[in-house]
Write an enzyme that holds these catalytic residues in place. Structure first.
Site, mmCIF file in Angstrom:
data_model
loop_
_atom_site.group_PDB
_atom_site.id
_atom_site.type_symbol
_atom_site.label_atom_id
_atom_site.label_comp_id
_atom_site.label_asym_id
_atom_site.label_seq_id
_atom_site.Cartn_x
_atom_site.Cartn_y
_atom_site.Cartn_z
ATOM 1 C CB SER A 1 -14.839 -11.943 -54.766
ATOM 2 O OG SER A 1 -14.155 -11.254 -55.791
ATOM 3 N N GLY B 1 -13.848 -7.714 -49.808
ATOM 4 C CA GLY B 1 -13.797 -6.692 -48.782
ATOM 5 C C GLY B 1 -14.335 -5.331 -49.172
ATOM 6 C CB CYS C 1 -16.269 -7.101 -59.186
ATOM 7 S SG CYS C 1 -17.198 -7.686 -57.748
ATOM 8 C CG LEU C 2 -12.275 -4.318 -54.944
ATOM 9 C CD1 LEU C 2 -13.132 -3.665 -53.868
ATOM 10 C CD2 LEU C 2 -11.198 -5.190 -54.303
ATOM 11 C CG HIS D 1 -17.709 -11.185 -61.956
ATOM 12 N ND1 HIS D 1 -16.342 -11.262 -61.808
ATOM 13 C CD2 HIS D 1 -18.186 -10.801 -60.753
ATOM 14 C CE1 HIS D 1 -16.012 -10.950 -60.570
ATOM 15 N NE2 HIS D 1 -17.120 -10.665 -59.909
ATOM 16 C CD GLU E 1 -15.193 -12.637 -64.749
ATOM 17 O OE1 GLU E 1 -15.347 -13.014 -63.575
ATOM 18 O OE2 GLU E 1 -15.490 -11.486 -65.137
#
Length: 373
Positions: A49, A227, A252-253, A337, A339
């Site tokens: 990331s 991105g 996330c993304l 996140h 994890e």
């Protein structure tokens, strides 16, 4: 006598920061961001990331436990650069196999130390993320400005870090089959899925809807990655077709891509969220989790209205959307996140929520098969 500076950070607002080189000595242009984690620099450096980003570590002591073979989040780090206050090139750790500088040298990643990172982090916080040129202190200001202006902003981050072909991560006595769309996925996500009884088939970001359906998964996972989410049109179009057909979980993304596939909008944050100390509230339970985060973009809360999605989690620092769900489709996502590598372990229950959705999906299919028999 003071050691002569060997590197310079030149930001697009004209500010300069001097320091010393470690890792690669190449010149590069990146987006400059900061991370507030106290540990976990190896996971940060190897997190896809951070592609094309120069990361400023707010914690001053970096490198002191070296690099270990078991702690990578990707095989080939793609971080743009690493900027620290104090770098230690003599690690004290029985597990270490190389120094941080050696890792950066191997992957042609510039490192800069000796920088006033407190001042730099405050600048990013107050003025926002900007482009930065890492170069020699002798490079004239006019040349620095020219390089920044003429270097195009890269849009290919996900295609750079996604896997090139399908690969498998199986576990003993599996209960579920999961297809994971790799937009730049961290290794610990695969470990967590395996730990929760999932055989995982990791596929490239541009895998088609038909290919995923042919694999007949119990669930689809959409990974983190670098991105602007609006650039990843291939995944958005696939998710539009998959919604309602199979349980889906995005991180996330992946969270942003799911939101876009349902018609919501995303926007870029001033300086993003990066670090392991962000408080997030689960709206349904009122429980507050300390979370690990790494993102520049967020989902526009107003745009969620009318999409069928519901906001499930909220950031208590700036009230941004941290989670979405639509129970009838067995779809949910989080911006942070769970994890957490590095970071707190408050949110691992989300993997159990995913398996519960897959259990429900499998039972519904079994009932449908019995009815059609």
């Amino acid at each position: 006598m003071m050691k002569k500076f060997s590197r310079k950070l030149f930001l697009e607002d004209g500010s300069e920061y001097l320091g010393y080189s470690f890792g690669s000595e190449k010149d590069t242009v990146c987006e400059i961001v900061f991370n507030t984690s106290m540990v976990g620099y190896q996971e940060i450096v190897s997190d896809p990331s951070y592609t094309y980003q120069a990361v400023v570590m707010s914690y001053p002591l970096i490198g002191n436990y070296g690099i270990t073979d078991e702690d990578y989040e990707s095989k080939t780090p793609t971080i743009g650069a690493l900027i620290v206050r104090d770098y230690n090139d003599e690690p004290s750790n029985f597990r270490f196999t190389k120094t941080l500088s050696e890792l950066l040298q191997e992957n042609d990643i510039p490192g800069v130390y000796g920088v006033d990172t407190r001042k730099l982090v405050r600048s990013i916080r107050d003025l926002g993320s900007r482009r930065v040129l890492i170069t020699s202190p002798d490079t004239p200001k006019e040349e620095c400005i020219r390089i920044l202006e003429e270097t195009p902003v890269k849009k290919d981050a996900v295609s750079l870090v996604s896997s090139r072909k399908r690969w498998y991560a199986r576990t003993a006595n599996p209960n579920y089959s999961v297809v994971a769309i790799d937009c730049g996925m961290k290794t610990n996500i695969v470990r967590m899925l395996n730990k929760n009884g999932c055989n995982v088939t990791v596929v490239p970001y541009n895998t088609t809807y038909e290919e995923i359906k042919f694999m007949n998964p119990d669930g689809v996972f959409i990974s983190n990655g670098p991105g602007d989410p609006e650039d990843v049109t291939e995944v958005i179009e696939v998710l539009k077709k998959l919604r309602g057909e199979v349980p889906m979980f995005g991180i996330c993304l992946g969270h942003q891509l799911l939101a876009l596939s349902y018609g919501a909008k995303t926007y870029k944050l001033k300086f993003g969220h990066r670090g392991g100390n962000h408080p997030v509230m689960d709206i349904r339970t009122g429980k507050i989790e300390m979370t690990s985060q790494n993102h520049s973009y967020a989902v526009d809360e107003k745009s969620v209205e009318g999409t069928g999605l519901k906001v499930s989690h909220i950031n208590l620092l700036d009230k941004t959307v941290e989670g979405l769900e639509i129970e009838e489709d067995r779809v949910f996502s989080v911006q942070y996140h769970p994890e957490s590598a590095p970071g707190p372990q408050d949110s691992t229950y989300l993997f159990e929520r995913f398996t519960a959705y897959m259990d429900d999906f499998k039972k519904a299919n079994s009932r449908e098969d019995e009815k059609n028999a």
